[in-house]
Design a protein around this motif. Sequence first.
Motif, mmCIF file in Angstrom:
data_model
loop_
_atom_site.group_PDB
_atom_site.id
_atom_site.type_symbol
_atom_site.label_atom_id
_atom_site.label_comp_id
_atom_site.label_asym_id
_atom_site.label_seq_id
_atom_site.Cartn_x
_atom_site.Cartn_y
_atom_site.Cartn_z
ATOM 1 N N LYS A 172 0.823 -1.221 0.000
ATOM 2 C CA LYS A 172 0.000 0.000 0.000
ATOM 3 C C LYS A 172 0.856 1.271 0.000
ATOM 4 C CE LYS A 172 -2.645 -0.554 3.616
ATOM 5 N NZ LYS A 172 -3.668 -0.437 4.651
ATOM 6 N N MET A 173 0.581 2.134 -0.968
ATOM 7 C CA MET A 173 1.267 3.432 -0.986
ATOM 8 C C MET A 173 0.206 4.523 -0.827
ATOM 9 S SD MET A 173 4.170 4.929 -1.165
ATOM 10 C CE MET A 173 5.352 3.817 -1.892
ATOM 11 N N LEU A 174 0.277 5.250 0.276
ATOM 12 C CA LEU A 174 -0.713 6.291 0.523
ATOM 13 C C LEU A 174 -0.360 7.549 -0.280
ATOM 14 C CD1 LEU A 174 -1.206 6.099 4.408
ATOM 15 C CD2 LEU A 174 -1.890 4.486 2.631
ATOM 16 N N ILE A 175 -1.382 8.135 -0.901
ATOM 17 C CA ILE A 175 -1.171 9.361 -1.687
ATOM 18 C C ILE A 175 -2.281 10.358 -1.317
ATOM 19 C CG2 ILE A 175 -0.882 10.319 -4.013
ATOM 20 C CD1 ILE A 175 0.861 8.031 -4.270
ATOM 21 N N PRO A 176 -1.891 11.541 -0.850
ATOM 22 C CA PRO A 176 -2.918 12.536 -0.481
ATOM 23 C C PRO A 176 -3.713 13.007 -1.700
ATOM 24 C CG PRO A 176 -0.724 13.216 0.244
ATOM 25 C CD PRO A 176 -0.530 12.023 -0.614
ATOM 26 N N ASP A 177 -4.929 13.510 -1.435
ATOM 27 C CA ASP A 177 -5.785 13.940 -2.550
ATOM 28 C C ASP A 177 -5.288 15.218 -3.220
ATOM 29 O OD1 ASP A 177 -6.337 15.644 -0.461
ATOM 30 O OD2 ASP A 177 -8.475 15.179 -0.339
ATOM 31 N N THR A 178 -4.279 15.863 -2.638
ATOM 32 C CA THR A 178 -3.720 17.068 -3.266
ATOM 33 C C THR A 178 -2.511 16.748 -4.155
ATOM 34 O OG1 THR A 178 -2.426 17.320 -1.257
ATOM 35 C CG2 THR A 178 -4.383 18.699 -1.451
ATOM 36 N N ALA A 179 -2.127 15.470 -4.226
ATOM 37 C CA ALA A 179 -0.856 15.124 -4.891
ATOM 38 C C ALA A 179 -0.869 15.469 -6.371
ATOM 39 C CB ALA A 179 -0.578 13.636 -4.728
ATOM 40 N N HIS A 180 0.312 15.763 -6.885
ATOM 41 C CA HIS A 180 0.506 15.916 -8.320
ATOM 42 C C HIS A 180 0.217 14.566 -8.970
ATOM 43 C CE1 HIS A 180 2.849 16.768 -12.035
ATOM 44 N NE2 HIS A 180 2.465 17.999 -11.774
ATOM 45 N N GLY A 181 -0.376 14.591 -10.159
ATOM 46 C CA GLY A 181 -0.795 13.346 -10.810
ATOM 47 C C GLY A 181 0.322 12.349 -11.027
ATOM 48 N N THR A 182 1.566 12.854 -11.112
ATOM 49 C CA THR A 182 2.678 11.928 -11.343
ATOM 50 C C THR A 182 2.921 11.023 -10.134
ATOM 51 O OG1 THR A 182 4.111 13.745 -10.657
ATOM 52 C CG2 THR A 182 3.926 13.340 -13.021
ATOM 53 N N ASN A 183 2.509 11.452 -8.928
ATOM 54 C CA ASN A 183 2.771 10.635 -7.728
ATOM 55 C C ASN A 183 2.057 9.282 -7.801
ATOM 56 O OD1 ASN A 183 3.220 13.080 -4.990
ATOM 57 N ND2 ASN A 183 4.212 12.885 -6.951
ATOM 58 N N PRO A 184 0.720 9.256 -7.951
ATOM 59 C CA PRO A 184 0.069 7.952 -8.042
ATOM 60 C C PRO A 184 0.542 7.157 -9.256
ATOM 61 C CG PRO A 184 -1.520 9.729 -8.453
ATOM 62 C CD PRO A 184 -0.267 10.363 -7.949
ATOM 63 N N ALA A 185 0.848 7.857 -10.346
ATOM 64 C CA ALA A 185 1.320 7.137 -11.548
ATOM 65 C C ALA A 185 2.644 6.428 -11.243
ATOM 66 C CB ALA A 185 1.486 8.109 -12.707
ATOM 67 N N SER A 186 3.563 7.130 -10.557
ATOM 68 C CA SER A 186 4.868 6.524 -10.244
ATOM 69 C C SER A 186 4.690 5.340 -9.303
ATOM 70 C CB SER A 186 5.797 7.540 -9.579
ATOM 71 O OG SER A 186 5.947 8.662 -10.394
ATOM 72 N N ALA A 187 3.822 5.520 -8.294
ATOM 73 C CA ALA A 187 3.615 4.433 -7.328
ATOM 74 C C ALA A 187 3.053 3.203 -8.034
ATOM 75 C CB ALA A 187 2.674 4.902 -6.220
ATOM 76 N N ALA A 188 2.083 3.430 -8.937
ATOM 77 C CA ALA A 188 1.472 2.296 -9.641
ATOM 78 C C ALA A 188 2.506 1.627 -10.551
ATOM 79 C CB ALA A 188 0.267 2.775 -10.442
ATOM 80 N N MET A 189 3.332 2.449 -11.226
ATOM 81 C CA MET A 189 4.349 1.857 -12.115
ATOM 82 C C MET A 189 5.349 1.022 -11.329
ATOM 83 S SD MET A 189 5.242 4.806 -14.869
ATOM 84 C CE MET A 189 6.411 3.846 -15.822
ATOM 85 N N ALA A 190 5.590 1.410 -10.078
ATOM 86 C CA ALA A 190 6.551 0.654 -9.255
ATOM 87 C C ALA A 190 5.881 -0.562 -8.608
ATOM 88 C CB ALA A 190 7.141 1.566 -8.184
ATOM 89 N N GLY A 191 4.640 -0.796 -8.944
ATOM 90 C CA GLY A 191 3.966 -2.012 -8.471
ATOM 91 C C GLY A 191 3.212 -1.850 -7.169
ATOM 92 N N PHE A 192 3.036 -0.606 -6.712
ATOM 93 C CA PHE A 192 2.311 -0.406 -5.451
ATOM 94 C C PHE A 192 0.819 -0.216 -5.713
ATOM 95 C CE2 PHE A 192 6.622 1.090 -4.250
ATOM 96 C CZ PHE A 192 6.831 0.186 -3.217
ATOM 97 N N GLN A 193 0.062 -0.468 -4.666
ATOM 98 C CA GLN A 193 -1.378 -0.227 -4.742
ATOM 99 C C GLN A 193 -1.625 1.173 -4.170
ATOM 100 O OE1 GLN A 193 -3.360 -2.604 -1.857
ATOM 101 N NE2 GLN A 193 -5.207 -1.342 -1.997
ATOM 102 N N VAL A 194 -2.198 2.047 -4.998
ATOM 103 C CA VAL A 194 -2.391 3.439 -4.578
ATOM 104 C C VAL A 194 -3.619 3.556 -3.675
ATOM 105 C CG1 VAL A 194 -2.940 5.767 -5.410
ATOM 106 C CG2 VAL A 194 -1.284 4.348 -6.647
ATOM 107 N N VAL A 195 -3.410 4.144 -2.501
ATOM 108 C CA VAL A 195 -4.529 4.375 -1.579
ATOM 109 C C VAL A 195 -4.636 5.883 -1.354
ATOM 110 C CG1 VAL A 195 -5.409 3.964 0.755
ATOM 111 C CG2 VAL A 195 -4.131 2.165 -0.437
ATOM 112 N N HIS A 196 -5.765 6.469 -1.748
ATOM 113 C CA HIS A 196 -5.919 7.917 -1.615
ATOM 114 C C HIS A 196 -6.244 8.306 -0.182
ATOM 115 C CE1 HIS A 196 -5.364 8.939 -5.754
ATOM 116 N NE2 HIS A 196 -6.068 7.868 -6.063
#
Length: 493
Positions: A172-196
């Motif tokens: 699980k990689m937590l990403i705040p709702d204010t994050a730049h769009g590249t943050n969740p994209a990078s986490a997903a590319m690295a194989g993490f599950q994005v949790v807002h």
Amino acid sequence: MTPDGAPPLREAAHNRRRLLMERSRPGREGVTLPASDAPPQPMPDAAMLRDGLELPEVTEGEVVRYFTHLSQLNFSVDTNFYPLGSCTMKYNPKVNEAVAALPGFALAHPAQPERQVQGALEALFRLQTFLQEVSGLPAVSLAPLAGAQGELAGVLTLRAALEARGEGRRRKMLIPDTAHGTNPASAAMAGFQVVHVPSDSGGDIDLGAVRAEADGDIAGVMFTQPTTLGLFDRNALEMCRVVHEAGGLVYADGANMNALLGRAKLGQMGFDVVHMNLHKTFSTPHGGGGPGAGPICVSAELAPFLPGPVAVRRDDGSYGSETPARSIGRVGGAQGNFGVLIRALSYITLLGADGMLDVSGNAVLNANYLLAKLRPLYDLPFDRPVMHEVVFSARKRPGATALDVSKRLLDHGFHAPTMYFPLVVPEALMIEPTETESKETLDAFVEALHRIDAEAAADESFLHGAPYDAPVSRLDEARAARRPELRWREPEA
Ligand SMILES: Cc1ncc(COP(=O)(O)O)c(C=O)c1O
């Protein structure tokens, strides 16, 4: 209006904007080709030749005017104020260009033997040392070629460290709702599950939501400090503590570093990895997909996994480059975006330690100046002092949406702010003045926005037609980007 009250000279403007085909007249020529010095070649098969190929027939002067006019349509920090929030479009001193063009830098080749490029390697080492100092973290890789790539490299490094701990199952990689769009994209590319994770009512990360996710499956959190709301998140320290206690690691998106330079170190706040956008914070030309550099700074635990190569100073005082023992590998060719790295080092060296304090001080002062001057016009979703940028909501006046205001600013010669981001603010106008703008420029910008507001107050539909003075007005922007029409067509009769 012209001084005698006549309407503007629209025809003159049209004349200047004529396309090359519209300037064409039969028989005009702009070039004389030298006689060919190559032996004549047989013509291709007739079926492969086009008949009646329509090319513009223009004089050299027309060609020069046409392309010079086109070049003047470019907007840049060299032409006027560019308050594109989060992008940090600060002025890029020309001395950086001169330094990067020095033959020892510009002509160095990454495959040259180390002994021939000691100066270039020393420059990289010095930049690494500076970034260690600024981030408060002991190891740096300059390899990533953009902020987003730094993020990917950073979370891959983080993942490698978790795996080395025997904790690779954490997803699980937590990403705040204010994050730049590249943050969740990078986490997903690295194989993490994005949790807002939501923000709380004060604009800080919701600690309750972080605590709720802090279990044995948490790999970490990707967090931007200061946030894309332009706020210094007051919960960041506690967030780092909670995530660490649960066994996760903490990533800092340091793209907004110009607010912190010389004043606060993300490493000391508890972050394990920080990427920095050198092309933003340290003034190198960027935008339009141009070159960037997104170095990552990491804690001692993560250092062995950094992407290579990393510049080193050997015991004999010479410089070299090495790949860390358990590196995640390469993220690009050679030594990173060398020309960008050199420009950033030039800016840093030029300003020195005191200058860094001026950068952060003025970036924050300018943003708060705009906050104070513009708050009568717009809603301020989080009413507190800001850091490097201020996010307003343009929902107050129906005839002046964020899009309307941004489009009308173009008529005033200003670049539009970032719009509709961060997503948590409706009708967001994200304004980042940067430290390189003068009070006079900021005042002119404020005046333009006041005028625009008055226009909307006088006529609710007026701004919907803006811009009125640009070569093109409201485009279908998605279509213009994906299916641009780049070929000239005979105007329909
Ligand atoms: C907060 C933040 N994070 C990450 C990025 C991504 O950086 P880059 O555009 O260099 O890939 C940006 C870019 O503007 C940003 O503002």
